[in-house]
Design an enzyme around this catalytic site. Structure first.
Site, mmCIF file in Angstrom:
data_model
loop_
_atom_site.group_PDB
_atom_site.id
_atom_site.type_symbol
_atom_site.label_atom_id
_atom_site.label_comp_id
_atom_site.label_asym_id
_atom_site.label_seq_id
_atom_site.Cartn_x
_atom_site.Cartn_y
_atom_site.Cartn_z
ATOM 1 N N ASN A 51 0.799 -1.220 0.000
ATOM 2 C CA ASN A 51 0.000 0.000 0.000
ATOM 3 C C ASN A 51 0.838 1.278 0.000
ATOM 4 O OD1 ASN A 51 -2.542 1.673 0.665
ATOM 5 N ND2 ASN A 51 -1.200 2.085 2.421
ATOM 6 N N TYR A 77 4.101 9.858 -10.627
ATOM 7 C CA TYR A 77 3.151 8.940 -9.991
ATOM 8 C C TYR A 77 2.565 7.967 -11.018
ATOM 9 C CZ TYR A 77 -0.742 7.415 -7.028
ATOM 10 O OH TYR A 77 -1.639 6.664 -6.295
ATOM 11 N N VAL A 90 3.714 7.022 -13.981
ATOM 12 C CA VAL A 90 4.726 6.075 -14.480
ATOM 13 C C VAL A 90 5.013 5.006 -13.422
ATOM 14 C CG1 VAL A 90 7.158 5.839 -15.118
ATOM 15 C CG2 VAL A 90 5.772 7.652 -16.141
ATOM 16 N N ARG A 123 -11.165 9.747 -0.351
ATOM 17 C CA ARG A 123 -10.957 10.920 0.508
ATOM 18 C C ARG A 123 -9.846 10.671 1.524
ATOM 19 N NH1 ARG A 123 -16.583 10.949 -0.008
ATOM 20 N NH2 ARG A 123 -16.932 9.893 1.974
ATOM 21 N N THR A 124 -8.618 10.598 1.015
ATOM 22 C CA THR A 124 -7.434 10.466 1.859
ATOM 23 C C THR A 124 -6.669 11.782 1.820
ATOM 24 O OG1 THR A 124 -6.116 9.664 0.010
ATOM 25 C CG2 THR A 124 -7.230 8.003 1.365
#
Length: 244
Positions: free
Chosen positions: A98, A167, A169, A201-202
């Site tokens: 993650n 990001y 790529v 929504r982070t």
């Protein structure tokens, strides 16, 4: 139960797996830890910042959540984590890659800061790959594993346009890594998939995103709990395949 034991003597209680989640002190990672733990799995919450990681464990307040510091850009840190996993549990069943950084909306590919690009690739691609390499041998010992690479629609080649070059790529490359590992591990009992949680929504997604953190985590949980005959080498959102 979504799990089916590979060998009865190996998994006497297949509903209780050993799961490891990277970058899990906040956001989707933290929610994935919560949902896995509430389903009865033993979960190792990892975070680059030890203080924030330990705080997340305290906030979640579930007895089957365990903390270990981890910087996926450092091999020594990964090695220390794996020693902890082996000593405490003796196996690993689920890896959720993650940890991710740098949704670089301010950059263009034409004028990208290459040090910034390298830093992004080091975490989002190389770090995830490093974790995969470290965990696969443990999964192979019991012919069972679920690897979930948290990707993004920003890394889908089809329909890709301008914006977020580093990001995008890095996530496109992570998707390729998922395909390669899935093909190599075919028939081993280890399933490898890339998951796009959607626009959530982070801290990275922002307050205007339409998907809650809880909803964003659910697709990851789905991939972490796939049955033996589940898919591998795919790219999914909400349990439905999307194009690479």
């Amino acid at each position: 139960n979504a799990y089916a034991p590979i060998e009865a003597d190996t998994y006497l209680n297949p509903s209780s797996m050993i799961a490891l989640v990277t970058g899990a002190n906040r956001g989707i990672g933290k929610e994935v830890v919560r949902q896995l733990a509430e389903k009865g799995h033993e979960v190792i919450l990892t975070s680059r910042n030890a203080e924030k990681g330990q705080q997340a464990v305290q906030e979640l307040s579930l007895p089957n959540i365990h903390f270990h510091q981890l910087d996926i850009t450092q091999q020594a840190s990964v090695d220390q984590l794996m020693s902890f996993v082996i000593d405490k549990f003796g196996r690993l069943d689920i890896l959720v890659n993650n940890a991710g950084i740098n949704y670089d909306t301010w950059q263009t590919a034409e004028e990208a800061d290459m040090e910034n690009v390298k830093e992004t690739l080091e975490t989002n691609l190389i770090g995830a790959w490093r974790m995969a390499k470290a965990c696969i041998p443990l999964m192979k010992e019991h012919s069972y594993g679920r690897m979930v690479n948290v990707s993004s629609g920003a890394g889908a080649i089809s329909g890709m346009g301008a914006g977020t070059p580093a990001y995008s790529v890095s996530k496109a490359a992570m998707n390729v890594m998922s395909i390669k590992l899935a093909a190599e591990l075919m028939g081993s009992g280890i399933l490898v998939n890339a998951i796009c949680p959607g626009w959530v929504r982070t801290e990275m997604g922002g307050a205007g995103a339409p998907i809650s953190i809880q909803e964003g985590a659910e697709g990851i949980i789905w991939a972490a709990e796939l049955p033996q005959n589940g898919p591998t080498g795919g790219f999914f959102r909400d349990g439905k395949e999307i194009g690479f």
